[in-house]
Each structure stands twice: as C-alpha cells, then as structure tokens.
Design an enzyme around this catalytic site. Structure first.
Site, PDB file in Angstrom:
ATOM      1  N   GLU A 292       0.844  -1.190   0.000  1.00 43.79           N
ATOM      2  CA  GLU A 292       0.000   0.000   0.000  1.00 43.79           C
ATOM      3  C   GLU A 292       0.885   1.247   0.000  1.00 43.79           C
ATOM      4  O   GLU A 292       0.395   2.359   0.129  1.00 43.79           O
ATOM      5  CB  GLU A 292      -0.933   0.000   1.206  1.00 43.79           C
ATOM      6  CG  GLU A 292      -0.206   0.072   2.535  1.00 43.79           C
ATOM      7  CD  GLU A 292      -1.164   0.236   3.692  1.00 43.79           C
ATOM      8  OE1 GLU A 292      -2.207   0.858   3.518  1.00 43.79           O
ATOM      9  OE2 GLU A 292      -0.837  -0.272   4.771  1.00 43.79           O
TER      10      GLU A 292
ATOM     11  N   CYS B 265      -3.319  -3.553   4.506  1.00 42.91           N
ATOM     12  CA  CYS B 265      -2.463  -4.617   5.074  1.00 42.91           C
ATOM     13  C   CYS B 265      -2.916  -6.016   4.689  1.00 42.91           C
ATOM     14  O   CYS B 265      -2.230  -6.993   4.987  1.00 42.91           O
ATOM     15  CB  CYS B 265      -2.435  -4.504   6.594  1.00 42.91           C
ATOM     16  SG  CYS B 265      -1.853  -2.929   7.155  1.00 42.91           S
TER      17      CYS B 265
ATOM     18  N   HIS C 165      -2.554  -9.998  12.440  1.00 44.16           N
ATOM     19  CA  HIS C 165      -1.970  -8.774  11.892  1.00 44.16           C
ATOM     20  C   HIS C 165      -1.678  -7.866  13.089  1.00 44.16           C
ATOM     21  O   HIS C 165      -2.555  -7.661  13.936  1.00 44.16           O
ATOM     22  CB  HIS C 165      -2.959  -8.101  10.927  1.00 44.16           C
ATOM     23  CG  HIS C 165      -2.582  -6.687  10.617  1.00 44.16           C
ATOM     24  ND1 HIS C 165      -1.327  -6.347  10.155  1.00 44.16           N
ATOM     25  CD2 HIS C 165      -3.267  -5.518  10.744  1.00 44.16           C
ATOM     26  CE1 HIS C 165      -1.263  -5.037   9.990  1.00 44.16           C
ATOM     27  NE2 HIS C 165      -2.424  -4.510  10.347  1.00 44.16           N
TER      28      HIS C 165
HETATM   29  P1  HMG Z   1      -4.082   7.255  21.131  1.00 38.75           P
HETATM   30  O1  HMG Z   1      -5.274   8.108  20.955  1.00 38.75           O
HETATM   31  O2  HMG Z   1      -2.819   7.945  21.435  1.00 38.75           O
HETATM   32  O3  HMG Z   1      -4.265   6.171  22.230  1.00 38.75           O
HETATM   33  O4  HMG Z   1      -3.876   6.348  19.831  1.00 38.75           O
HETATM   34  P2  HMG Z   1      -5.079   6.083  23.584  1.00 38.75           P
HETATM   35  O5  HMG Z   1      -5.136   7.385  24.286  1.00 38.75           O
HETATM   36  O6  HMG Z   1      -6.341   5.354  23.312  1.00 38.75           O
HETATM   37  O7  HMG Z   1      -4.074   5.116  24.388  1.00 38.75           O
HETATM   38  C1  HMG Z   1      -3.683   3.891  23.884  1.00 38.75           C
HETATM   39  C2  HMG Z   1      -3.640   2.901  25.050  1.00 38.75           C
HETATM   40  O8  HMG Z   1      -2.591   3.298  25.939  1.00 38.75           O
HETATM   41  C3  HMG Z   1      -4.921   2.864  25.870  1.00 38.75           C
HETATM   42  O9  HMG Z   1      -5.126   1.520  26.271  1.00 38.75           O
HETATM   43  C4  HMG Z   1      -4.565   3.702  27.094  1.00 38.75           C
HETATM   44  O10 HMG Z   1      -5.308   3.379  28.256  1.00 38.75           O
HETATM   45  C5  HMG Z   1      -3.096   3.329  27.267  1.00 38.75           C
HETATM   46  P3  HMG Z   1      -6.481   0.754  25.835  1.00 38.75           P
HETATM   47  O11 HMG Z   1      -7.614   1.539  26.369  1.00 38.75           O
HETATM   48  O12 HMG Z   1      -6.450   0.776  24.305  1.00 38.75           O
HETATM   49  O13 HMG Z   1      -6.306  -0.600  26.398  1.00 38.75           O
HETATM   50  N1  HMG Z   1      -2.327   4.331  28.031  1.00 38.75           N
HETATM   51  C6  HMG Z   1      -1.379   4.000  28.923  1.00 38.75           C
HETATM   52  N2  HMG Z   1      -0.943   2.811  29.381  1.00 38.75           N
HETATM   53  C7  HMG Z   1       0.083   2.805  30.305  1.00 38.75           C
HETATM   54  N3  HMG Z   1       0.614   3.939  30.812  1.00 38.75           N
HETATM   55  C8  HMG Z   1       0.188   5.170  30.399  1.00 38.75           C
HETATM   56  C9  HMG Z   1      -0.837   5.224  29.417  1.00 38.75           C
HETATM   57  N4  HMG Z   1      -1.493   6.242  28.782  1.00 38.75           N
HETATM   58  C10 HMG Z   1      -2.386   5.665  27.946  1.00 38.75           C
HETATM   59  N5  HMG Z   1       0.743   6.260  30.888  1.00 38.75           N
HETATM   60  C11 HMG Z   1      -3.815   4.453  18.414  1.00 38.75           C
HETATM   61  C12 HMG Z   1      -3.517   4.977  19.808  1.00 38.75           C
HETATM   62  C13 HMG Z   1      -3.322   3.032  18.326  1.00 38.75           C
HETATM   63  C14 HMG Z   1      -5.308   4.491  18.181  1.00 38.75           C
HETATM   64  C15 HMG Z   1      -3.047   5.338  17.395  1.00 38.75           C
HETATM   65  O14 HMG Z   1      -1.688   5.143  17.542  1.00 38.75           O
HETATM   66  C16 HMG Z   1      -3.466   5.078  15.963  1.00 38.75           C
HETATM   67  O15 HMG Z   1      -4.512   5.558  15.526  1.00 38.75           O
HETATM   68  N6  HMG Z   1      -2.630   4.334  15.148  1.00 38.75           N
HETATM   69  C17 HMG Z   1      -2.882   4.146  13.690  1.00 38.75           C
HETATM   70  C18 HMG Z   1      -4.087   3.276  13.394  1.00 38.75           C
HETATM   71  C19 HMG Z   1      -3.898   1.835  13.792  1.00 38.75           C
HETATM   72  O16 HMG Z   1      -2.797   1.341  13.929  1.00 38.75           O
HETATM   73  N7  HMG Z   1      -5.025   1.094  13.920  1.00 38.75           N
HETATM   74  C20 HMG Z   1      -4.970  -0.319  14.232  1.00 38.75           C
HETATM   75  C21 HMG Z   1      -6.161  -1.106  13.684  1.00 38.75           C
HETATM   76  S1  HMG Z   1      -6.367  -0.842  11.939  1.00 38.75           S
HETATM   77  C22 HMG Z   1      -5.130  -1.834  11.200  1.00 38.75           C
HETATM   78  O17 HMG Z   1      -4.591  -2.690  11.827  1.00 38.75           O
HETATM   79  C23 HMG Z   1      -4.800  -1.529   9.784  1.00 38.75           C
HETATM   80  C24 HMG Z   1      -3.509  -0.779   9.574  1.00 38.75           C
HETATM   81  O18 HMG Z   1      -2.413  -1.638   9.789  1.00 38.75           O
HETATM   82  C25 HMG Z   1      -3.480  -0.161   8.159  1.00 38.75           C
HETATM   83  C26 HMG Z   1      -3.762  -1.052   6.977  1.00 38.75           C
HETATM   84  O19 HMG Z   1      -4.589  -1.932   6.983  1.00 38.75           O
HETATM   85  O20 HMG Z   1      -3.137  -0.790   5.945  1.00 38.75           O
HETATM   86  C27 HMG Z   1      -3.333   0.392  10.532  1.00 38.75           C
END
Ligand code: HMG
Length: 374
Positions: A80, A112, A234
C-alpha cells in the site's frame, strides 16, 4: 494436493528509533507506548531505502532457501506504499533477482490485507500449475504525520515467501472466513505520502471483522477453537493483537509471535507473516504438524481468517539466527536524525546511509527511480 509456504524471509531498515526517545520528545509517558500500545521501537528508513530495496533483500534470502529458482514464473508484489500508479514495483525485484524473462509480475493493493490476497491467488495458481513457484512479496513503509497519535505505530518491513506444492514451511488449508466492508478507518489519497486514519474506528473495525471472519472460518471448516494450536494476528502494534486474542477468547500467550514486530513497528502487508516467522523462530515447543490460525486485516476493509499446518521440514528451512542478527545489528538514531529522515530534505538525501541489502535507491532522474547494487 498440498500447497503453501515453501520458504520465508524478511528485511527491514538498518535504522530504528526507540519509542522511549519519541515519548521523551512528545511529552508522553513511555509506558503508554510500551504497555498501552505494546511497542518498544520502530524501523525508520533513510532516503536510499524504500519498498523495493527491502523487498529485494527479503526475496534474495527467501530464494536462497530453495533449490529450483527457475520454477518461479509468477511474482506478486503486495503493497500500500506504492510510488508508481503504473509500473509494478515487482519489476525492479524481477530485474535484480534475474528471474526468468517469462515470469509474470503484478502489483496488488488492499491495505495490510494485500499479501494474504496474494497468497490465496498464488495458491490457486499453483493448483493449476503444479510445478510453478510463486514469489509473493509484502513490502510497506508506514508513515503518519509527525506528532499525530499514529506516530508511535509507524514502521516498515518486507516479507518474501515462495508458494508451491509440497511446501517446506506451512501447508495453507482450504476454508477461510472473509469479511469485507466499506469503511474509512485508514486511507492514503494519491497526493499524500502519509496515511490518514481514524484510530478508534480502525481498532473497532479490526475487532469486529475478526469476530465475523473467525466465526465464519469455524463454521466453514466445522472446527472449534480447540482445533487451533497457535494464532498469529496482523499486528499494527502489539496491543492490537492482544486485544484480538481477547476478542476470540484465545487462552495462550502471543509473545513468541510479537517479538519481531515489537521492534519493527507496523509493516502492514508484511506484518502477519513476520508474526508467523517470529513464532517459527522462537517457539520452544516443536511446531511440526501444528495448526496455526492467521488473522489478516486490511483497513478499508477486507479481513480473512484462515489456517495452515506447519510442515515436517520447517526447522531445516527457517533462519532464526539471521533474522535475529538483522534486528540486533540495526543502528539506533537520535530524534534529530528521525526528524531529518521524515523531512525528506536534501540534507538527508546528500548523506550516505547504510542499506539492509545490496541494492539502494541512488537517485531520481526525470522522475525515474534509479536503483544500483552497492
Ligand atoms: P491514542 O489516541 O494515542 O491512544 O492512539 P489512547 O489514548 O487510546 O491510548 C492507547 C492505550 O494506551 C490505551 O489503552 C490507554 O489506556 C493506554 P487501551 O484503552 O487501548 O487498552 N495508556 C497508557 N498505558 C500505560 N501507561 C500510560 C498510558 N497512557 C495511555 N501512561 C492508536 C492509539 C493506536 C489508536 C493510534 O496510535 C493510531 O490511531 N494508530 C494508527 C491506526 C492503527 O494502527 N489502527 C490499528 C487497527 S487498523 C489496522 O490494523 C490496519 C492498519 O495496519 C493499516 C492497513 O490496513 O493498511 C493500521
């Protein structure tokens, strides 16, 4: 007829950024990345390295594991991160690998999921052409805007595997559960070099699609979860795979599958197959004849749950030392260097960086990409 993965290898950048360094510069607690997201580092790519150079490196290693290279008559490049809407990136690979001149080459895309689409296509092709080997490559470099919430989930790698009859690594079983739905959770418009995303929606749809495709797989194959010995997901980041395991009530730890991804970051089309490689390389228990469930998810979205049986010979084909050496020998970069790599500035283009393999992107001349052997 048994068809599946005959050999497998991966490659990634020579450079990585520790997420501890990123956290310090973004004013985020490192535990959010290490525990909340489940990542410790990510591969970062110098200007001389792209999806083609790492693909060539991975493919050379995959090919070194087999005897009959002349049997490769189809190359499918899944990505991609494509930079050309016309020419398939696999043609550069075909050239540097000196594959036979009557070998078909195509490029395919569905986020992906694309390498899994390529694997299924290759399987059908081998069923029709028993003596053929298909070279499947999944190669991606994941980039989000600096400072965005996606930043700690960047990364990149290429995986290359050969699909053939009587495979030496894994027999891909018939029967899978597929789920497709039109959703804007992650996309990259043609004009953009960085992916756009809706993080929460993407995580929600990953799990919903897992639920549907997994149950469809169980119904189609008339199996229940106890018939599966190991699972690979994945892994855009480790915690996402862990949440996947919870979703399907998977009882065993995923640790062996996530060791490489936690250091590489998201490698999109390569990610699931790097999880599989990590399992093959790290499992202390013998895997011969064990069933591995595989969950492939590509945003946008297409998901597939399928399975494979590990072949008797797999131990003599895998290369754990080489894989571990590749990651251990990477060079850590500073935050300033990371910013330089992200900027694509002439400062970074003019410096000489190391590549993982022997081929590097030398220059762009009249918008033509010029690759050379080191
Ligand atoms: P964010 O908004 O920074 O995360 O984005 P958050 O605030 O939800 O925090 C993440 C986790 O950290 C949470 O845990 C928090 O509680 C925890 P959860 O509720 O999820 O269990 N947290 C802490 N833990 C310990 N100590 C602390 C602390 N603070 C917070 N101090 C997000 C996170 C992954 C959403 C972001 O990085 C993102 O959007 N990434 C890109 C999209 C992505 O990877 N999506 C995955 C599914 S889609 C997919 O797999 C396809 C893809 O590969 C693309 C394709 O297909 O081509 C992406």
């Amino acid at each position: 007829m048994k068809i599946g993965i005959d050999s497998i290898a991966f490659s990634t950048s020579r450079y990585f950024l520790k997420l501890k360094t990123l956290a310090a510069h973004r004013g985020v607690e490192f535990e959010k990345y290490s525990h909340g997201i489940g990542q410790i580092a990510m591969s970062v790519f110098p200007p001389s390295e792209d999806i083609v150079t790492i693909a060539i490196d991975a493919a050379r290693k995959a090919i070194a594991q087999i005897e009959n290279i002349a049997a490769i008559d189809f190359l499918i490049f899944a990505t991609e991160s494509s930079f050309d809407l016309s020419k398939a990136a696999g043609i550069y690979v075909h050239h540097f690998l000196k594959l036979r001149e009557d070998c078909r080459v195509i490029e395919i895309k569905q986020a992906c999921y694309s390498a899994t689409g390529a694997l299924q296509l290759a399987k059908s092709y081998v069923r029709e052409n028993h003596n053929s080997k298909v070279l499947v490559i999944g190669s991606d470099i994941v980039k989000y805007s600096p400072g965005s919430s996606g930043e700690p989930t960047q990364g990149g790698a290429a995986v290359a595997f050969l699909v053939s009859a009587d495979p030496q690594i894994m027999i891909i079983e018939d029967g899978s559960g597929v789920h497709t739905n039109d959703i804007m959770d992650f996309w990259r418009p043609i004009s953009e070099s960085e992916a756009q995303f809706d993080g929460k929606l993407s995580a929600y749809n990953y799990l919903k699609s897992l639920d549907i495709s997994f149950n469809r797989y169980l119904a189609k194959t008339n199996r229940n979860i106890s018939a599966i010995d190991y699972v690979c997901f994945h892994a855009p980041f480790g915690k996402m795979a862990q949440k996947g395991a919870l979703q399907i009530k998977w009882p065993n730890p995923l640790d062996d599958t996530l060791l490489y991804n936690s250091a590489i970051g998201n490698s999109c089309s390569a990610s699931l197959y790097i999880c599989l490689t990590s399992l093959l390389d790290h499992s202390k228990a013998p895997l011969e004849n064990k069933r591995v469930g595989l969950y492939s998810y590509g945003s946008g979205s297409v998901a597939e749950y399928f399975s494979g049986i590990i072949a008797e010979k797999y131990r003599s084909i895998i290369t754990p030392e080489e894989n571990q050496r590749l990651l251990a020998s990477r060079k850590e970069i500073s935050f300033e260097e990371y910013e330089l790599f992200c900027s694509n500035s002439s400062d970074s283009a003019n410096k000489t960086y190391e590549n993982s393999g022997a081929v590097r992107l030398k220059s762009l001349e009249n918008k033509k990409r010029i690759y050379v052997e080191n």
